[in-house]
Structures are given as C-alpha cells and as structure tokens.
Design an enzyme around this catalytic site. Structure first.
Site, short mmCIF file in Angstrom:
data_model
loop_
_atom_site.label_atom_id
_atom_site.label_comp_id
_atom_site.label_asym_id
_atom_site.label_seq_id
_atom_site.Cartn_x
_atom_site.Cartn_y
_atom_site.Cartn_z
N HIS A 34 -11.50 -1.77 4.26
CA HIS A 34 -12.17 -2.32 3.12
C HIS A 34 -11.37 -3.52 2.55
O HIS A 34 -10.48 -3.57 2.82
CB HIS A 34 -12.91 -1.12 2.34
CG HIS A 34 -11.54 -0.26 1.95
ND1 HIS A 34 -10.38 -0.45 1.05
CD2 HIS A 34 -11.27 1.16 2.15
CE1 HIS A 34 -9.43 0.46 0.99
NE2 HIS A 34 -10.05 1.51 1.56
N HIS A 37 -7.55 -2.67 2.04
CA HIS A 37 -6.83 -3.12 3.01
C HIS A 37 -6.49 -4.50 3.33
O HIS A 37 -5.51 -5.09 3.44
CB HIS A 37 -7.41 -2.50 4.34
CG HIS A 37 -7.63 -1.01 4.32
ND1 HIS A 37 -8.74 -0.33 4.42
CD2 HIS A 37 -6.83 -0.07 4.51
CE1 HIS A 37 -8.41 0.91 4.45
NE2 HIS A 37 -7.45 1.18 4.39
N GLN A 153 2.68 8.23 -1.94
CA GLN A 153 3.00 8.04 -0.24
C GLN A 153 3.86 6.84 -0.52
O GLN A 153 4.69 6.90 0.23
CB GLN A 153 1.66 7.52 0.26
CG GLN A 153 1.77 6.91 1.68
CD GLN A 153 0.38 6.55 2.46
OE1 GLN A 153 0.13 7.51 2.94
NE2 GLN A 153 -0.01 5.59 2.03
P1 AMP Z 1 -5.41 4.33 4.58
O1 AMP Z 1 -6.27 3.53 5.78
O2 AMP Z 1 -6.28 4.99 3.74
O3 AMP Z 1 -4.19 5.36 5.03
O4 AMP Z 1 -4.82 3.25 4.02
C1 AMP Z 1 -3.91 2.15 4.40
C2 AMP Z 1 -3.14 1.44 3.34
O5 AMP Z 1 -4.13 0.62 2.42
C3 AMP Z 1 -2.31 2.32 2.22
O6 AMP Z 1 -0.96 1.53 2.04
C4 AMP Z 1 -3.35 2.60 1.16
O7 AMP Z 1 -2.57 2.77 -0.06
C5 AMP Z 1 -3.75 1.27 1.15
N1 AMP Z 1 -5.06 1.13 0.24
C6 AMP Z 1 -5.97 2.13 0.44
N2 AMP Z 1 -6.98 2.04 -0.44
C7 AMP Z 1 -6.59 0.88 -1.36
C8 AMP Z 1 -6.96 0.32 -2.27
N3 AMP Z 1 -8.19 0.56 -3.14
N4 AMP Z 1 -6.07 -0.70 -3.02
C9 AMP Z 1 -5.16 -1.19 -2.40
N5 AMP Z 1 -4.47 -0.38 -1.40
C10 AMP Z 1 -5.40 0.52 -0.82
#
Ligand code: AMP
Length: 297
Positions: A34, A37, A153
């Site tokens: 999204h 990312h 994290q």
């Molecule tokens: P995930 O795919 O949920 O494991 O997230 C992958 C990366 O995207 C991680 O570093 C998350 O912290 C970051 N991330 C997920 N959602 C958001 C958001 N709304 N804003 C900024 N970074 C995000």
C-alpha cells in the site's frame, strides 16, 4: 525490474550493483503493498541509486493462532506497485528458500522484544529479527528503510543492526495515514466498513492525548486514560496502551520532553497497532513545540 527468488541470485545481483558503484536501499515487506510501503520506497529512492524490495510473509513471526495462512497476498498488484515506484529488484523468496529444513539459528534482541507487542505475541520479534538478519545477508544493502508505524519493530532492528555490526544505515519513515487518520496497514483489509469506522478510535485517541499534552496534562495515567476511553467507546479489545521512552521503550509515568504513546487493540478479530510521538511544550512558550521531532501525521 528484476524479480529474484533465491538468496544466491539476490546476492549476485547486489554484488554486481555495488561493483558498479551503486548505493543500495532496501525495503523489507510482507507484501499486499500500500502507500505506506510506497513511501518507504520513495525515501529509499531519494537516498540510494538502486531500490530493492523484499516480499516475504515470514512464518516465524506469526504465533500458532495468528493469521499467517490468511495474511493477504497480491503478488501481481505488488509487482505493479514496485514497477511504478521504479524499484530495481524485488526479492521474492519461498519459505523453503528462507528456512531450509534443519535450520536452527535464531536472533533474539532480548530486552527490547520483551514488553508491548513482544508480551502479547511471544516469539514475534525473534521471528522478525531472524528474518531481517537473513534478508540483510541476502541483499547486503547500504541503507534499510522501516516504518515508524511498527515503532517497537524499528527499535528492535536498530538494536540488531548495532549489536551485529551490519554497517547498514537504518532509516525510520513516518506513518502514512488515510485522510481521516487511520494508519495504512495490510491488515486493514480484514475490516468491514463498520469496523473500519471503529478502528479510527486508535488514531483519534492518540490525537486527543496529544491535544491534552498541549493543555498541560503530563501523567501517563491521564494520557493513557484518554486513549482507553476512546477505545472503550467502540468496544475495542485493548491489548495495551503504553507511554514509553522513545529509545529504550521503557514505560514512563510522566511525560517530561518526548515520549511515544503505543497502542495495540483488536477491532472484531483484527489486531491493529498505532503510535504517536508526544512532545511537551517548551517552558518558554508553546509556539514551536513540535519542531525537530518527526511527527506521524
Ligand atoms: P509489513 O509489510 O506490514 O511487514 O510492513 C513492511 C514495512 O512497511 C515495515 O517497515 C512497516 O513499518 C512499514 N509500514 C507499514 N505500514 C506503514 C505505514 N502506514 N506507514 C509507513 N510505513 C509503514
């Protein structure tokens, strides 16, 4: 855009890019990409010559009763988003590639993994630290980009990078939100329209706590109470609401300069997290209270 499925291919690609003098920026993800990312990819593109995105739903960070099997996946959409963002290579390994039979090494960032999400999700951060270590070795980036949305994290990974001497610059990126404040998350897909409305209680509660700080409230009890009140109005099942020191993530009783409010709550069966940095106005005057601090807006 190159799509690489093995660690050996990924390492060969990165080695060639580095030999060509390119600085590599890395964005690890679990896919179902999204705009949050995409923002990490844009920050990586600003700072680096080549952006690598990994897409891997990591089984070791899910508990036995969690949503690994139903975690949303959209490989075609993810590839399209990466292409649009100018990503140079996508690392898309299988579970067998990342965890061959017989693997027995784990990475455990002991203290920072204990409280908050670590307490609710035993083994979660061990899975995260282990997979990020393996991904760092596969990609060998110069810089790696993580969202502040997953605040604990990010702290765990900064510690991991320092403790294991990776020599990778870790960059935190502010949370990307919908216009109404909801933090973007792949898990938002689970929410029905009614649940999505209720989910706004997380960001609204945090904003109300921020407004209360501006009015002079300082104790964790009062500030946490504001968030809990919002969550109770929508029948959220609260995992935790904690006011913490931004570096150690230790819980604090009184906001002195800067603290982070961490929230985890379930709306229906969907577990959501959010956080906001709270800054006490300077004694000399409230006008510039937010300056110099990364805000999650
Ligand atoms: P995930 O795919 O949920 O494991 O997230 C992958 C990366 O995207 C991680 O570093 C998350 O912290 C970051 N991330 C997920 N959602 C958001 C958001 N709304 N804003 C900024 N970074 C995000």
């Amino acid at each position: 855009m190159h799509v690489l499925e093995t660690i050996a291919e990924m390492q060969a690609w990165s080695d060639a890019a580095r030999r060509a003098g390119h600085r590599i920026g890395f964005v690890p993800t679990m896919g179902f990409l999204h705009d949050g990312h995409a923002q990490l990819m844009r920050e990586a593109a600003k700072a680096c010559d080549r952006v690598v995105v990994s897409i891997f739903v990591n089984p070791t960070q899910f508990g036995p009763t969690e949503d690994f099997d139903k975690y949303p996946r959209n490989p075609e959409g993810d590839r399209a988003l990466c292409t649009r963002e100018g990503v140079a290579a996508v690392f898309f390994p299988s579970v067998a590639e990342m965890y061959p039979a017989g693997a027995q090494t784990w990475v455990d960032v002991s203290e920072l993994s204990q409280d908050h999400c670590g307490a609710d999700r035993p083994g979660h951060f061990r899975g995260v630290a282990t997979v990020v270590t393996k991904l760092f070795h596969a990609v060998r980036p110069d810089m790696a980009f993580f969202g502040e949305k997953d605040f604990q994290q990010l702290a765990v990974i900064r510690q991991l990078e320092r403790d294991l001497n990776f020599g990778i610059r870790i960059v935190g990126v502010p949370t990307v939100r919908e216009a109404d404040g909801l933090a973007l998350s792949s898990r938002n897909k689970y929410l029905s329209p009614g649940e999505r409305d209720r989910a706004l209680a997380l960001s609204r509660g945090l904003r109300e706590a921020e407004a209360a700080v501006a009015r002079g409230l300082r104790t964790a009890e009062e500030l946490i109470g504001i968030v809990l009140h919002r969550l109770s109005e929508v029948d959220a099942q609260v995992d935790y609401v904690h006011l913490v020191d931004p570096r150690s993530l230790a819980r604090i009783g009184v906001l002195e300069e800067t603290a982070v409010m961490l929230v985890a709550a379930r709306i229906g069966t969907t577990r959501l997290i959010d956080n906001l940095t709270l800054v006490a106005p300077l004694a000399s005057g409230p006008a510039d209270r937010n300056e110099g601090v990364t805000r999650a807006t």
